[in-house]
Design a protein around this motif. Structure first.
Motif, PDB file in Angstrom:
ATOM      1  N   SER A  73       0.844  -1.192   0.000  1.00 35.31           N
ATOM      2  CA  SER A  73       0.000   0.000   0.000  1.00 35.31           C
ATOM      3  C   SER A  73       0.877   1.238   0.000  1.00 35.31           C
ATOM      4  N   ASP A  74       0.611   2.151  -0.929  1.00 33.33           N
ATOM      5  CA  ASP A  74       1.316   3.436  -0.991  1.00 33.33           C
ATOM      6  C   ASP A  74       2.829   3.239  -1.075  1.00 33.33           C
ATOM      7  N   GLU A 152      -4.870  -2.562  -7.326  1.00 39.44           N
ATOM      8  CA  GLU A 152      -5.711  -1.438  -7.737  1.00 39.44           C
ATOM      9  C   GLU A 152      -4.909  -0.149  -7.591  1.00 39.44           C
ATOM     10  N   GLY A 153      -4.878   0.618  -8.678  1.00 36.34           N
ATOM     11  CA  GLY A 153      -4.140   1.873  -8.642  1.00 36.34           C
ATOM     12  C   GLY A 153      -2.650   1.683  -8.783  1.00 36.34           C
ATOM     13  N   LYS A 175      -7.284  -3.739 -11.272  1.00 33.74           N
ATOM     14  CA  LYS A 175      -8.114  -2.625 -11.714  1.00 33.74           C
ATOM     15  C   LYS A 175      -7.314  -1.332 -11.634  1.00 33.74           C
ATOM     16  N   ASP A 176      -7.573  -0.440 -12.586  1.00 35.63           N
ATOM     17  CA  ASP A 176      -6.916   0.873 -12.612  1.00 35.63           C
ATOM     18  C   ASP A 176      -5.396   0.727 -12.650  1.00 35.63           C
ATOM     19  N   VAL A 177      -4.925   0.129 -13.735  1.00 38.40           N
ATOM     20  CA  VAL A 177      -3.494  -0.065 -13.933  1.00 38.40           C
ATOM     21  C   VAL A 177      -3.078   0.690 -15.191  1.00 38.40           C
ATOM     22  N   VAL A 178      -1.991   1.458 -15.091  1.00 40.86           N
ATOM     23  CA  VAL A 178      -1.491   2.263 -16.217  1.00 40.86           C
ATOM     24  C   VAL A 178      -0.047   1.889 -16.507  1.00 40.86           C
ATOM     25  N   TYR A 179       0.226   1.621 -17.794  1.00 38.69           N
ATOM     26  CA  TYR A 179       1.598   1.458 -18.290  1.00 38.69           C
ATOM     27  C   TYR A 179       1.865   2.588 -19.265  1.00 38.69           C
TER      28      TYR A 179
END
Length: 398
Positions: A73-74, A152-153, A175-179
């Motif tokens: 987390s974080d 997530e995130g 969920k909410d994954v960016v490459y």
């Protein structure tokens, strides 16, 4: 004044007491350098203990044992140097994290909430030893470099990946994954092909973005596996790949696969087997599914075997496919503004199963040419719409 001073001192005292009761927080930043041995335990300890973990520029960490970074987390992992996954084939085949889907294993699982991996560094899968071994043992389990799972995130950006033994990225149940700004390069140095070195595979995942990346590999540039939804892929340069692929779907008996709401746009595809592709299994013992609301837009293709292809007989011979058509429904598909050259006479092939398993397929602004002679546009068992539909003489058009 005395009253105000007393109140101020009281507040300071109360704040001090409150602060003393707060739990300790993780170290703000930790730096991990090479130990000369297996650096996996030290890297794992740092990631667990620190909000930010830095692998400095010029540092190569030897990853000889598996990396379990789930439940985070974080966290910020700033990879400026290199993680080099040691090619100990007996160890990894026995200890790589297993995934039942298509019988995969992976070096590294990354999961949790609000995680960032960046820094301009490199993940090196040291794949050549694996390519050599796979050439003589096609059943060999080969690890994926990075698997984002139950997350997530997550953002992964400004990273180089090279020579994964198999897939480079697997997004599993996330969920909410960016490459963003990822460079992938997997090319064998001998005649043993770098097989199955997909750029990305998504599975049981939602809201995924893959953008602004360059990929040189030997299989799908990006593939949307079962239960992939709400995905954007844009601004990719893919060389040597098998395409931007929906599927394959409907492979496993009793399983219903879904791929829905996918957009792939602004793609450059060169020296590839396929361009914009949808693939589904047929045959007597397969599953079923639905492919819905898929857009392939603004593709520029050069020397591509199948610039546009829908294949509902994927890995199924013609006799079995005719007798046992695909159970995967394909609908609401758009092929728009696709140009370039193929390596053979057929530049677009939309091959659907009978009985209405394909519907609402729109082809618009196709400008595809063959290496010599007239380009061929073939189609079966579907009604096409759009201003390019008339290119397909074997199909009905609206």
């Amino acid at each position: 004044m005395h009253y105000l001073a007393t109140i101020s001192l009281l507040w300071v005292h109360l704040l001090a007491l409150a602060s003393a009761k707060l739990p300790s927080v993780p170290h703000a930043s930790c730096t991990v350098t090479a130990s000369g041995g297996d650096d996996s335990p030290r890297l794992l300890a740092a990631v667990r203990a620190c909000s930010e973990t830095i692998i400095p520029h010029g540092t190569t960490l030897n990853i000889a044992t598996r990396l379990d970074m789930t439940g985070l987390s974080d966290k910020h992992l700033k990879l400026e140097g290199t993680l080099s996954f040691q090619p100990n084939i007996p160890y990894w085949t026995a200890n790589g994290f297993p995934f039942t889907f298509q019988t995969q294993i992976t070096f590294w699982i990354l999961g949790g909430r609000n995680i960032r991996l960046d820094g301009g560094g490199t993940l090196d899968g040291q794949g050549q030893a694996w390519y050599n071994a796979f050439a003589s043992n096609s059943s060999l389990l080969r690890p994926i470099i990075l698997t984002v799972t139950e997350a997530e995130g997550v953002t992964v950006e400004n990273i180089q990946m090279k020579n994964s033994p198999e897939w480079h990225n697997f997004v599993n149940q996330s969920k909410d994954v960016v490459y963003n700004n990822i460079t992938i390069h997997a090319v064998s140095t001998n005649n043993n092909f770098a097989a199955n070195t997909d750029g990305w595979n998504t599975y049981r995942s939602d809201t995924i973005t893959i953008k602004n990346s360059v990929i040189v590999n030997g299989d799908d540039c990006v593939a949307f596996k079962p239960n992939s939804t709400n995905i954007l892929v844009e601004n990719l340069d893919c060389t040597g790949s098998h395409g931007i692929s929906v599927g394959s779907l409907g492979q496993f008996p009793g399983v219903f696969d879904i791929v829905r709401n996918v957009t792939a746009r602004n793609i450059h595809m060169s020296q590839a087997q396929n361009g914009a592709r949808i693939k589904a299994f047929a045959g007597p013992n397969v599953g079923s599914g639905i492919v819905q609301n898929i857009t392939f837009q603004n593709f520029v293709e050069s020397q591509v075997g199948n610039p546009v292809i829908v294949d509902q007989c994927y890995m199924t011979n013609a006799t079995a496919c005719a007798q046992f058509p695909s159970n995967t429904v394909i609908e609401d598909i758009i092929f728009d503004n696709i140009s370039g050259t193929s390596t053979g006479p057929v530049v677009a092939d939309i091959g659907c199963s009978p009985d209405g398993r394909c519907s609402s397929i729109t082809v618009t602004d196709l400008n595809l040419s063959a290496p010599s002679g007239a380009a061929q546009f073939t189609c079966q068992n579907v009604v096409l719409s759009g201003d390019s539909a008339s290119l397909f003489p074997t199909c009905s058009t609206t």
